[in-house]
Design a protein around this motif. Structure first.
Motif, PDB file in Angstrom:
ATOM      1  N   ASN A  28      24.709   6.620  39.780  1.00 51.09           N
ATOM      2  CA  ASN A  28      23.684   6.655  38.870  1.00 51.09           C
ATOM      3  C   ASN A  28      23.305   5.194  38.812  1.00 51.09           C
ATOM      4  O   ASN A  28      23.957   4.336  38.922  1.00 51.09           O
ATOM      5  CB  ASN A  28      24.153   7.212  37.801  1.00 51.09           C
ATOM      6  CG  ASN A  28      24.732   8.630  37.796  1.00 51.09           C
ATOM      7  OD1 ASN A  28      24.478   9.500  38.687  1.00 51.09           O
ATOM      8  ND2 ASN A  28      25.783   9.004  37.054  1.00 51.09           N
ATOM      9  N   SER A  29      22.016   4.914  38.382  1.00 53.04           N
ATOM     10  CA  SER A  29      21.492   3.659  37.831  1.00 53.04           C
ATOM     11  C   SER A  29      21.977   3.521  36.593  1.00 53.04           C
ATOM     12  O   SER A  29      22.691   4.264  35.633  1.00 53.04           O
ATOM     13  CB  SER A  29      19.851   3.922  37.925  1.00 53.04           C
ATOM     14  OG  SER A  29      19.571   4.939  36.681  1.00 53.04           O
ATOM     15  N   THR A  32      21.803   5.804  33.016  1.00 51.17           N
ATOM     16  CA  THR A  32      21.602   7.274  33.083  1.00 51.17           C
ATOM     17  C   THR A  32      22.974   7.587  33.513  1.00 51.17           C
ATOM     18  O   THR A  32      23.962   7.021  33.699  1.00 51.17           O
ATOM     19  CB  THR A  32      20.566   7.315  34.538  1.00 51.17           C
ATOM     20  OG1 THR A  32      21.370   7.141  35.603  1.00 51.17           O
ATOM     21  CG2 THR A  32      19.411   6.837  34.270  1.00 51.17           C
ATOM     22  N   CYS A  93      21.608   4.595  43.521  1.00 51.49           N
ATOM     23  CA  CYS A  93      20.405   4.243  42.895  1.00 51.49           C
ATOM     24  C   CYS A  93      20.388   2.860  41.924  1.00 51.49           C
ATOM     25  O   CYS A  93      21.367   2.919  41.082  1.00 51.49           O
ATOM     26  CB  CYS A  93      19.449   5.170  41.891  1.00 51.49           C
ATOM     27  SG  CYS A  93      17.989   4.787  41.318  1.00 51.49           S
ATOM     28  N   SER A  94      19.580   1.721  42.238  1.00 47.18           N
ATOM     29  CA  SER A  94      19.768   0.468  41.317  1.00 47.18           C
ATOM     30  C   SER A  94      21.336   0.144  41.240  1.00 47.18           C
ATOM     31  O   SER A  94      21.782  -0.163  42.436  1.00 47.18           O
ATOM     32  CB  SER A  94      19.257   1.085  40.001  1.00 47.18           C
ATOM     33  OG  SER A  94      19.095  -0.154  39.242  1.00 47.18           O
ATOM     34  N   ASN A 118      16.014   1.915  45.543  1.00 44.26           N
ATOM     35  CA  ASN A 118      15.724   0.989  44.643  1.00 44.26           C
ATOM     36  C   ASN A 118      16.712   0.268  44.012  1.00 44.26           C
ATOM     37  O   ASN A 118      17.120   0.149  42.871  1.00 44.26           O
ATOM     38  CB  ASN A 118      15.163   1.916  43.345  1.00 44.26           C
ATOM     39  CG  ASN A 118      14.126   3.033  43.615  1.00 44.26           C
ATOM     40  OD1 ASN A 118      14.665   4.064  44.356  1.00 44.26           O
ATOM     41  ND2 ASN A 118      12.863   2.612  43.617  1.00 44.26           N
ATOM     42  N   THR A 119      17.431  -0.565  45.189  1.00 38.49           N
ATOM     43  CA  THR A 119      18.153  -1.473  44.887  1.00 38.49           C
ATOM     44  C   THR A 119      18.137  -2.971  45.697  1.00 38.49           C
ATOM     45  O   THR A 119      17.423  -2.938  46.303  1.00 38.49           O
ATOM     46  CB  THR A 119      19.706  -0.931  45.137  1.00 38.49           C
ATOM     47  OG1 THR A 119      20.582  -1.688  44.609  1.00 38.49           O
ATOM     48  CG2 THR A 119      19.731  -0.298  46.574  1.00 38.49           C
ATOM     49  N   TRP A 152      10.863   1.331  34.844  1.00 37.21           N
ATOM     50  CA  TRP A 152      11.200   2.840  35.436  1.00 37.21           C
ATOM     51  C   TRP A 152      10.097   3.440  35.638  1.00 37.21           C
ATOM     52  O   TRP A 152      10.070   3.977  37.123  1.00 37.21           O
ATOM     53  CB  TRP A 152      12.106   3.600  34.413  1.00 37.21           C
ATOM     54  CG  TRP A 152      13.640   3.093  34.554  1.00 37.21           C
ATOM     55  CD1 TRP A 152      14.072   1.967  34.721  1.00 37.21           C
ATOM     56  CD2 TRP A 152      14.391   3.895  33.559  1.00 37.21           C
ATOM     57  NE1 TRP A 152      15.405   2.225  34.382  1.00 37.21           N
ATOM     58  CE2 TRP A 152      15.681   3.231  33.743  1.00 37.21           C
ATOM     59  CE3 TRP A 152      14.658   4.952  32.779  1.00 37.21           C
ATOM     60  CZ2 TRP A 152      16.780   3.692  33.163  1.00 37.21           C
ATOM     61  CZ3 TRP A 152      15.664   5.294  32.191  1.00 37.21           C
ATOM     62  CH2 TRP A 152      16.799   4.564  32.423  1.00 37.21           C
ATOM     63  N   ASP A 206       7.895   0.384  41.341  1.00 42.88           N
ATOM     64  CA  ASP A 206       8.967  -0.033  40.948  1.00 42.88           C
ATOM     65  C   ASP A 206       8.841  -1.508  40.234  1.00 42.88           C
ATOM     66  O   ASP A 206       8.539  -2.475  40.991  1.00 42.88           O
ATOM     67  CB  ASP A 206      10.306   0.123  41.945  1.00 42.88           C
ATOM     68  CG  ASP A 206      11.696   0.060  41.365  1.00 42.88           C
ATOM     69  OD1 ASP A 206      11.840  -0.420  40.101  1.00 42.88           O
ATOM     70  OD2 ASP A 206      12.755   0.239  42.063  1.00 42.88           O
ATOM     71  N   SER A 209      12.951  -3.000  40.847  1.00 42.27           N
ATOM     72  CA  SER A 209      13.311  -3.561  42.389  1.00 42.27           C
ATOM     73  C   SER A 209      12.045  -3.319  43.140  1.00 42.27           C
ATOM     74  O   SER A 209      11.932  -2.114  43.782  1.00 42.27           O
ATOM     75  CB  SER A 209      14.532  -2.766  42.697  1.00 42.27           C
ATOM     76  OG  SER A 209      14.439  -1.350  42.632  1.00 42.27           O
ATOM     77  N   HIS A 234      11.110   3.170  39.484  1.00 37.48           N
ATOM     78  CA  HIS A 234      12.331   2.667  39.906  1.00 37.48           C
ATOM     79  C   HIS A 234      13.325   4.159  40.254  1.00 37.48           C
ATOM     80  O   HIS A 234      14.658   3.805  40.734  1.00 37.48           O
ATOM     81  CB  HIS A 234      13.060   1.925  38.540  1.00 37.48           C
ATOM     82  CG  HIS A 234      14.378   1.357  38.720  1.00 37.48           C
ATOM     83  ND1 HIS A 234      14.330   0.656  39.911  1.00 37.48           N
ATOM     84  CD2 HIS A 234      15.247   1.297  38.173  1.00 37.48           C
ATOM     85  CE1 HIS A 234      15.578  -0.078  40.005  1.00 37.48           C
ATOM     86  NE2 HIS A 234      16.230   0.575  38.741  1.00 37.48           N
ATOM     87  N   LEU A 235      12.968   5.144  39.680  1.00 33.20           N
ATOM     88  CA  LEU A 235      13.776   6.312  39.830  1.00 33.20           C
ATOM     89  C   LEU A 235      13.165   7.547  40.548  1.00 33.20           C
ATOM     90  O   LEU A 235      12.604   8.509  39.812  1.00 33.20           O
ATOM     91  CB  LEU A 235      14.175   6.827  38.306  1.00 33.20           C
ATOM     92  CG  LEU A 235      14.898   6.088  37.287  1.00 33.20           C
ATOM     93  CD1 LEU A 235      15.412   6.456  36.118  1.00 33.20           C
ATOM     94  CD2 LEU A 235      16.044   5.329  38.096  1.00 33.20           C
TER      95      LEU A 235
END
Length: 257
Positions: A28-29, A32, A93-94, A118-119, A152, A206, A209, A234-235
């Motif tokens: 998870n980011s 979250t 993610c992230s 998104n990283t 986000w 995003d 990122s 972002h998500l």
């Protein structure tokens, strides 16, 4: 199915496992929990999907901050070891994407491919993360929630209120702990040595990122794929779940997983 798995330092990690078949681990980011992926789980029938809440998040325990990226990677490693899983596709993610990179370097037996959403190899600056930590320690999650949501999602994202509430539910200590992990993490050298199938996903809206950052990550891993989801932030597994699921399942099919 949900269960408790102990990290190497004894921290209790909340883990969910859905389905049977080839394993997929989802990371998870920041801010979250396992619900981040709910929108794409129906698309993964025929897979064994493992999700866990990072330490300090969701239903996992909240040890005192700060945390280190190496500790977060070790937590992922402990989850897979406890479930006797090898050769998983790790989707992150992230900060979860950074965990995926670290795990692929440390435990190639556990990771056969990565989906890095998104990283980057480094996100933000140490000063930026320290300012975020200071804000959260002084004012709780309320102090950062709206600024984070702006990074986000697009302003008119319809479920913004839901994700605002979920972010507010994140323990401030756990959030600060993971901010510290991000402040000290630079994966340029280890990630540039990866040689495995990789899909790098970006959203063109995003704010955390941007696509160019994700493309730079893709360029570090020979043979990796770059996929841009238009209209997403972002998500993308939240604001564009169908597009994200399609990109993911196409990749899984292409690598024979």
């Amino acid at each position: 199915m949900t269960q408790r798995i102990a990290a190497t330092d004894g921290t209790g990690l909340h883990v969910t496992v859905d389905g049977n078949g080839p394993p997929i681990l989802m990371a998870n980011s920041l801010g979250t929990d396992v619900r981040l992926w709910d929108g794409i789980i129906p698309s993964l029938e025929g897979y064994r999907v493992i999700r866990w809440d990072k330490r300090g998040h969701g239903n996992s325990e909240v040890p005192p901050p700060p945390y280190k990226m190496g500790t977060l990677v070790s937590d992922a490693e402990a989850v897979l070891d406890a479930l006797s899983i090898k050769a998983a596709v790790v989707v992150g993610c992230s900060i979860g994407g950074m965990i995926a990179q670290g795990l692929a370097v440390k435990r190639p037996d556990q990771v056969r491919a990565v989906v890095l959403s998104n990283t980057a190899v480094k996100m933000g600056t140490a000063q930026m993360w320290q300012e975020r930590i200071d804000a959260v320690q002084a004012g709780g999650m309320e102090a950062v929630v709206d600024a984070v949501l702006d990074r986000w999602f697009a302003p008119r994202f319809p479920d913004r209120a839901l994700w605002r509430q979920r972010l507010l539910e994140t323990p401030a200590e756990g959030y600060a702990g993971c901010c510290a992990a991000l402040a000290g993490a630079d994966l340029l050298t280890p990630t540039s040595g990866l040689r495995l199938p990789a899909l790098c996903v970006a959203g063109d809206r995003d704010g955390a990122s941007p696509p160019d950052m994700v493309r730079e990550l893709a360029d570090l891993i020979p043979g990796s794929r770059f996929h841009l989801i238009r209209g997403s932030g972002h998500l993308p597994m939240v604001d564009a779940p169908d597009a994200f699921a399609n990109a993911l399942t196409d990749f899984l099919t292409a690598i024979g997983h």
